[in-house]
Design an enzyme around this catalytic site. Structure first.
Site, PDB file in Angstrom:
ATOM      1  N   ASP A   4      11.251 -58.008 -33.871  1.00 56.59           N
ATOM      2  CA  ASP A   4      12.340 -58.108 -34.678  1.00 56.59           C
ATOM      3  C   ASP A   4      13.324 -59.050 -34.494  1.00 56.59           C
ATOM      4  O   ASP A   4      12.747 -60.127 -34.035  1.00 56.59           O
ATOM      5  CB  ASP A   4      12.851 -56.407 -34.653  1.00 56.59           C
ATOM      6  N   HIS A  52      12.685 -62.355 -35.855  1.00 55.12           N
ATOM      7  CA  HIS A  52      13.392 -62.368 -36.994  1.00 55.12           C
ATOM      8  C   HIS A  52      14.888 -63.453 -36.656  1.00 55.12           C
ATOM      9  O   HIS A  52      15.687 -63.346 -37.360  1.00 55.12           O
ATOM     10  CB  HIS A  52      13.874 -61.077 -37.636  1.00 55.12           C
TER      11      HIS A  52
END
Ligand SMILES: *[C@@H]1O[C@H](CO)[C@@H](O)[C@H](O)[C@H]1NC(C)=O
Ligand SMILES: *[C@@H]1O[C@H](CO)[C@@H](O)[C@H](O)[C@H]1NC(C)=O
Ligand SMILES: *[C@@H]1O[C@H](CO)[C@@H](O)[C@H](O)[C@H]1NC(C)=O
Length: 317
Positions: free
Chosen positions: A213, A236
């Protein structure tokens, strides 16, 4: 009063011996080696109690693997403490033992904490499998959380395979993280590297963040964040937000990210807000000297954030 000619020396020797004993015992009291209090470096014996009971200015954890259950290190007794971690702390291999706690290792309401070295291993592979399979799984634990902590330095910590976020800084002031590493597979859900929120003067200087993430995410109520020498990806990238979920919400002000490299990450730098009216804001952001290699969205500002296209405010699907 009559006394032997050498009587003056006796109290001197006693005093010297007492002083020496005090010196030795106070040295011992200032360094708490968890092995001496029942921790076992075998990765199997539950060593939680000896960790929780530590009461010394320095807590020393020698090399080896220690099984630690969900643990809260709290309050004045955990203030002004230096933890020297040469070993690895592992979470229980059955993810359900942590899964319904929000936190695995939680430092709460502590002032002045120093944390040097070591590895924490959340052993979450089977937890992610459970989540990916769509079965009913516990909500998962964050690996290391600092909650309402002032004046903290974390140097050389490595976190691997957390169930949820690796490191969380929430409600803290004056945090320095240097040379920290967070690693989880690219496909693991919600394994943010470092999440910062409601905190002032957080500095991250030198970090390797390879996650599923956000490498770093910055939530509401954050001021004066400085990040440099970050290696991000996979993951991310670095996100400010998501912001504006609540109508009344504090914003993010004064963020600098410099001299960093993103490689193979989905995003580089991102600002994301939900499509909703809110008091939240983002001000004073500097992104400079960044290298992006094989990054899908190097810079992205998304004011209609809606992951998975469901359950978002003011969106038409
Ligand atoms: C540290 O402990 C691990 C086992 O937990 C062992 O494999 C390793 O060789 C040890 N390293 C040192 C420097 O003693
Ligand atoms: C960073 O931390 C790792 C793991 O603790 C250590 O081996 C390494 O020497 C550190 N590097 C620097 C530059 O401090
Ligand atoms: C912004 O944050 C940096 C680093 O945390 C700090 O040194 C600086 O004084 C802040 N600037 C303002 C205008 O508050």
């Amino acid at each position: 009063m009559a006394s032997p000619a050498n009587s003056g020396y006796v109290p001197f020797f006693i005093a010297a011996a007492v002083a020496l004993t005090l010196l030795i015992s106070s040295a011992a009291a200032h360094r708490y080696n968890v092995l001496r209090y029942g921790a076992r470096p075998d990765g199997i014996t539950d060593s939680t109690r000896p960790f929780l009971m530590a009461n010394a200015a320095t807590v020393y954890v020698p090399n080896g693997t220690y099984l630690l259950m969900a643990a809260v290190f709290e309050g004045p007794c955990w203030s002004k403490i230096t933890v020297r971690l040469d070993g690895t702390l592992v979470a229980p291999s059955d993810y359900r033992a942590l899964g319904s706690y929000e936190h695995w290792i939680l430092f709460m309401s502590v002032n002045k904490l120093r944390f040097h070295g070591g590895t924490v291993d959340g052993q979450a592979a089977r937890f992610w499998d459970c989540r990916m399979s769509g079965r009913d799984c516990p909500s998962g634990a964050r690996s290391v959380t600092f909650y309402w902590v002032n004046d903290v330095r974390v140097i050389g910590l490595t976190s691997i395979d957390s169930q949820m976020a690796h490191i969380v800084i929430n409600g803290c002031n004056d945090v320095l993280m240097r040379n920290v590493t967070a690693i989880a597979p690219k496909w693991s859900l919600n394994t943010d590297g470092i999440h910062i929120q409601g905190s002032t003067r957080v500095t991250i200087s030198g970090a390797t963040l390879e996650t599923g993430d956000d490498c770093i995410s910055i939530g509401p109520g954050t001021r004066d964040t400085f990040m440099t020498n970050i290696n991000g990806g996979p993951g991310h990238g670095i996100s400010i937000g998501s912001l504006g979920w609540n109508m009344i919400e504090d914003g993010v002000k004064n963020v600098t990210l410099t001299n960093s490299v993103f490689s193979g990450s989905e995003n580089g730098v991102r600002i994301k807000t939900w499509a909703r009216s809110t008091t939240s804001f983002v001000k004073m952001v500097i992104f400079e000297n960044l290298i992006m290699e094989n990054v899908m969205n190097p810079i992205i500002i998304d004011q209609n954030y809606c992951p998975y296209y469901e359950g978002c405010p003011n969106q038409f699907y």
